[in-house]
Design an enzyme around this catalytic site. Structure first.
Site, PDB file in Angstrom:
ATOM      1  CD  GLU A 294       4.567 -12.877 -63.786  1.00 57.76           C
ATOM      2  OE1 GLU A 294       4.311 -11.660 -63.725  1.00 57.76           O
ATOM      3  OE2 GLU A 294       3.724 -13.726 -64.163  1.00 57.76           O
ATOM      4  CD  GLU A 295       0.799 -15.636 -64.999  1.00 56.40           C
ATOM      5  OE1 GLU A 295       0.154 -14.835 -64.289  1.00 56.40           O
ATOM      6  OE2 GLU A 295       0.942 -15.491 -66.220  1.00 56.40           O
TER       7      GLU A 295
END
Length: 344
Positions: free
Chosen positions: A220-221
């Protein structure tokens, strides 16, 4: 809803203290599996190592997903300096201005770990004229190993190589009045909320309204966590931190429903249903727009998946730094999650 807050805090602490910078999933996958097994669930994975816990619903004609990402910010070793310090490349949106002095752990691909600390090249005002003014970035902030290895050759002899992961020690702290202070509340707090919700359902003999998939992604990051979604999922709700800023109605004590992030508005009908679910649960909530923010839900739309997307989460101060949240906001996040999962 009587949420087990002791379980919630203990689970959050364990998850936060388990290193999982973007793409490094070896340490945290067994933790996810252990918590799931304690609650009677199995964990499955896709080829990107996204973890899934699937719970059968009362109505099996529809499948929804509640996602909380398992990856955090961190670094990879990109080189070894002649004095034995390690040059780094960030994975995720690291702010180098707020990591100096933090303790770290180097995870080698050979399975060894070494501790160290993040230091600026000009680390002391007693020794360098520009120690206070030097820009902190990936060319000036290095890892100083807790080893008497003062040459590149000595460091390589330890088994450290380019491509090894470097995880920041999060410094988990809980105050007497309920504030959580540490790194990686984003998004380990939301993971803990998922397990607290699963525990609540198990102990009260409850089934979700629809087949529900609790997902934990690892990219996600860097904007890739929700790109792939299993085809049966028609609703995707990301549970992530809520940003506190100049335009925010939310707070550390509330759960915030995201109406729009940096790239898109979230699904109108599903967002309205989350607002109704928050009202139904009687939890403190707000609705906000998030600037310079994205989630696995918006990435799921960008990935071309045929689904509705929405997002909510606990208010967090100082995102991507040493973050702060409050147990009231985290508890409200669990309550909204349960209200959505149980009643739709």
């Amino acid at each position: 809803m009587n949420i087990d807050l002791s379980y919630l805090v203990d689970t959050m602490k364990h998850l936060i203290e388990t290193p999982s910078p973007v793409g490094y999933y070896d340490a945290i996958k067994p933790v996810i599996e252990s918590y799931a097994a304690e609650l009677g669930h199995a964990v499955t994975y896709d080829n990107r190592d996204t973890a899934y816990i699937t719970v059968e619903g009362r109505d099996t004609s529809k499948t929804v997903c509640v996602s909380a990402h398992a990856d955090t910010l961190g670094f990879m070793v990109r080189g070894i300096n002649s004095d034995g310090t390690l040059r780094l490349r960030a994975v995720g949106g690291i702010n180098f201005a707020n990591v100096e002095g933090e303790n770290v752990t180097v995870h080698t691909r050979g399975g060894k770990t070494y501790t160290g600390m993040l230091v600026c090249a000009h680390h002391s005002a007693h020794a360098f004229d520009d120690a206070k003014t030097m820009e902190r970035n990936e060319n000036t902030v290095f890892v100083l190993l807790d080893q008497p290895a003062k040459t590149a050759e000595a460091v390589r002899a330890l088994g450290i190589r380019n491509g090894d992961y470097v995880a920041i020690v999060p410094r988990f702290t809980v105050t007497d009045n309920g504030y959580i202070k540490c790194r990686f509340i984003d998004d380990k707090a939301a993971m803990a909320c998922s397990f607290a919700a699963l525990k609540y359902m198990a102990e009260n003999g409850l089934k979700p309204k629809y087949n529900t998939v609790f997902a934990f992604s690892f990219y996600e990051e860097i904007g890739l966590g929700g790109i792939y979604v299993p085809a049966e999922i028609s609703e995707y709700v990301a549970v992530d931190i809520a940003i506190l800023g100049p335009d925010s109605d939310g707070s550390e004590q509330t759960v915030t429903i995201c109406a729009k992030d940096a790239s898109m508005p979230y699904d109108y009908a599903l967002t309205n249903r989350l607002i109704a679910a928050a009202e139904r649960a009687g939890c403190g909530y707000a609705v906000d727009l998030f600037y310079r923010y994205g989630s696995d839900a918006s990435q799921a739309i960008k990935g071309g998946n045929n689904l509705r997307a929405a997002a909510f989460g606990m208010g967090v101060y100082s995102s991507h730094g040493v973050e702060r949240a409050h147990m009231e906001g985290i508890e409200n996040t669990v309550k909204l999650m349960l209200s959505y999962v149980l009643e739709g």
